[in-house]
Design a protein around this motif. Structure first.
Motif, mmCIF file in Angstrom:
data_model
loop_
_atom_site.group_PDB
_atom_site.id
_atom_site.type_symbol
_atom_site.label_atom_id
_atom_site.label_comp_id
_atom_site.label_asym_id
_atom_site.label_seq_id
_atom_site.Cartn_x
_atom_site.Cartn_y
_atom_site.Cartn_z
ATOM 1 N N VAL A 157 61.032 26.767 60.944
ATOM 2 C CA VAL A 157 59.786 26.885 60.613
ATOM 3 C C VAL A 157 58.934 26.721 61.940
ATOM 4 O O VAL A 157 58.002 27.224 62.641
ATOM 5 N N GLU A 167 58.830 31.633 57.192
ATOM 6 C CA GLU A 167 58.649 30.863 55.793
ATOM 7 C C GLU A 167 59.294 31.570 54.834
ATOM 8 O O GLU A 167 60.013 30.786 54.058
ATOM 9 N N TYR A 186 57.945 26.931 50.607
ATOM 10 C CA TYR A 186 58.255 27.857 51.652
ATOM 11 C C TYR A 186 57.874 29.443 51.162
ATOM 12 O O TYR A 186 57.029 30.210 51.576
#
Lengths: 259, 394
Positions: A157, A167, A186
């Motif tokens: 990320v 994500e 996420y």
């Protein structure tokens, strides 16, 4: 009107209109890559694969096309073909970390965790840790039940500057391994930032269903609004609505606890 | 790097060459997907992964296979990596292993493959013991069949396990060699074991006569020692049990001599002739030797004017209801057996056309030429509780 308007300059002047001038999209490699990305986010991997191929027809040197093809083959569950195609792409882009990482993912999903770990080691040893390399590493580690997998997801990320696409991939990786609670954050973020992505909504819905959240039905309905009659979304929704007592208890136990 | 077709550092493609590259990836056929799904699931088990590694290793070795190098059609694709010298060494090792395997397990023992000896050689030995213990019976025959197969298996195992051969063979070749080798070796071993048995001079037969004094009943397995073919007279005494080959004979009775075996059986009264072939082998009691004069009476045999002890020389059922006199010719032996006599009775005690079978005719059935007397009984072999050497009655 210019006084030079009627002068003849040869055929070039009277040729076809410049692309885009009449509103039609430019059928370049970039256009097909963009289409492929949209289709991927819509969850239509088959059509996305075709668009990646068409992008390569336009420009075989387009790396995104090769990598996208390998990824789509993995999404379609054709791991042997994905490995074969990754090898072909590696002939053009030797030692490319993303391609090595894709081989790791394909090997791992095909049931060869040792090979997966070897490929991801190789990918990490190359210069530049891309988000995909870190996610492939996380997937290989999750297969082994290693606790450092979460750290790899965080690295992915970070490497991807927390873009919604990364994500989404991070959430999908965690969800695939059954880590629903960490995946949820996420996927929520991905669905918020990519509200037009049916795939993001589906994955979020699956994650919520696994945790037994009541908003699952709403999430999956949203997904079906974006892509009506999508079989995986419908199946997930039906499964959630018909879940039994045991399934509800399991979902409850999977939920994250406060504190 | 303008103008460069590829990066000079990493080799990455920098210039498009339309048409030079295939850009459409291969796709998995739909029918393969379920099988792949099963394979993925199975890969969670080490045994499956080991089998896959084996198959992969076999595929890699195919190119260097001895069979491939030999160019055996249909067995493997030709190889060009294995030098002839190496192939010769592999075949030499295999030949030595095959020779050593005449003694089951010797090849494995020299290579310290004691696991194979435990598994196969012990099984072979136990089968052999069973085969000997039940010699002459169905169980014994089945055990001996196991012995042949196990011996063949051990031999092929010895060949396949040789290091040079094993490294070069594919799984398919290994299985082919195993099956083909076993089929061939079983035939060879059958002949070889037969020769060994023949060399030892022993055979077995089922008793067709009851001799109370020798504790022999019908159906007992009698261990016999082969007589030397062509020896005249045969080294056999009166009262001994003898393994005889029973010829298929046709009889003619009555004036017309018609018999149920067919219209072509036209003989004079009481005559017989060979019907072709043999009915089988059985053990009977030898009563008279060549040149003896024998009188068959319901009370017993009278041999050369001397009455024989009916306990030692019992009269079969078909011969004890009338009298008959026979004089044996040169190389003729009188061997009695109940089943043969009973067979005559099964014909009704009457010939075809309702004519009476005379004792003389039935007695003729007991006369065998020397060539049909194969062996002399030496031991009661089965049942086990009556096992023991036979007595000499004369």
């Amino acid at each position: 009107m210019s006084r030079f308007e009627n002068l003849e300059f040869g055929e070039a002047k009277r040729g076809p209109l410049k692309p885009g001038a009449d509103g039609t999209p430019i059928r370049s490699a970039g256009y097909f890559l963009e289409q492929a990305e949209k289709l991927y986010l819509a969850g239509d991997f088959e059509l996305a694969l075709r668009n990646y191929s068409r992008a390569l027809e336009q420009n075989p040197a387009e790396y995104e096309g090769w990598f996208g093809q390998v990824r789509m083959l993995i999404e379609l569950g054709e791991y042997e073909e994905a490995l074969l195609w990754a090898d072909k792409a590696l002939e053009l882009y030797p030692e490319h970390p993303d391609l090595l990482a894709s081989k790791s993912v394909a090997s791992g999903r095909a049931g060869n965790p040792e090979k997966a770990m070897a490929y991801t080691d190789n990918a990490l040893s190359q210069k530049g840790g891309t988000p995909y390399v870190w996610l492939a590493r996380a997937e290989a580690l999750l297969e082994r039940g290693s606790a450092t997998a979460a750290h790899c997801v965080s690295n992915a990320v970070a490497a991807g500057n927390a873009t919604p696409r990364v994500e989404l991939e991070a959430g999908r990786t965690l969800l695939r391994a059954g880590h629903c609670a960490p995946a949820l954050q996420y996927l929520r973020k991905a669905a918020t930032l990519l509200p037009q992505s049916a795939l993001a909504w589906l994955e979020l819905g699956r994650c919520q269903a696994a945790l037994g959240f009541p908003e699952t039905a709403m999430t999956l309905s949203q997904c079906l609004t974006l892509r009506p009659h999508w079989q995986p979304a419908r199946a997930a929704l039906e499964r959630f609505q018909r879940r039994g007592l045991l399934s509800r208890v399991q979902s409850f136990l999977r939920r994250p606890r406060k504190g | 790097m303008p103008g460069q077709a590829a990066c000079f550092r990493c080799g990455s493609l920098l210039e498009a060459k339309p048409g030079a590259l295939e850009v459409h990836p291969p796709r998995a056929p739909a029918w393969k997907k379920p099988f792949r799904w099963v394979a993925r699931r199975m890969r969670h088990y080490e045994a499956f992964r080991a089998a896959e590694r084996l198959a992969q290793g076999a595929a890699n070795r195919t190119a260097a296979s001895p069979f491939g190098r030999l160019g055996v059609p249909g067995l493997s694709r030709p190889a060009d990596k294995l030098p002839w010298g190496e192939l010769r060494l592999a075949l030499r090792d295999a030949a030595v292993a095959l020779l050593l395997s005449i003694v089951p397990g010797l090849s494995q023992a020299l290579r310290r493959q004691f696991g194979a000896i435990r598994r196969y050689v012990v099984s072979w030995f136990l089968s052999l013991v069973m085969g000997i213990l039940f010699f002459g019976q169905s169980l014994g025959a089945a055990s001996m069949a196991c012995v042949y197969v196990l011996h063949a298996w051990i031999a092929t195992d010895a060949v396949i396990a040789t290091k040079r051969f094993k490294q070069k063979m594919t799984a398919f070749e290994s299985i082919s060699l195993r099956l083909g080798g076993i089929a061939l070796l079983v035939l060879l071993l059958y002949a070889a074991y037969g020769q060994v048995q023949r060399a030892m001079g022993f055979t077995a037969g089922l008793a067709g006569v009851t001799v109370p004094v020798d504790r022999v009943a019908m159906g007992d397995v009698i261990l016999c020692r082969f007589l030397t073919a062509g020896q005249e007279p045969l080294p056999i005494k009166r009262g001994d049990l003898a393994l005889v080959r029973v010829p298929n004979v046709l009889y003619g009775y009555g004036e017309n001599g018609l018999h149920g075996h067919g219209e072509n059986a036209l003989y004079g009264h009481g005559e017989r002739r060979a019907g072709g072939g043999y009915l089988g082998e059985t053990v009977g009691q030898l009563i008279a030797l060549p040149g003896d004069q024998l009188v068959v009476t319901p009370k017993g045999f009278v041999l050369n004017g001397r009455a024989l002890d009916v306990v030692k020389f019992p009269v079969p059922a078909s011969l004890n209801w009338e009298s008959a006199t026979l004089t044996l010719g040169k190389d003729e032996y009188f061997v009695t057996m109940e089943w043969r006599a009973l067979e005559e009775e099964a014909h009704g005690g009457l010939g075809a056309g309702g004519r009476v079978v005379t004792v003389r005719v039935a007695a003729l059935d007991c006369v065998y030429p020397g060539q049909d007397v194969l062996a002399r009984g030496v031991m009661r072999w089965s049942p086990i509780w009556r096992r023991g050497f036979l007595k000499e009655l004369e």
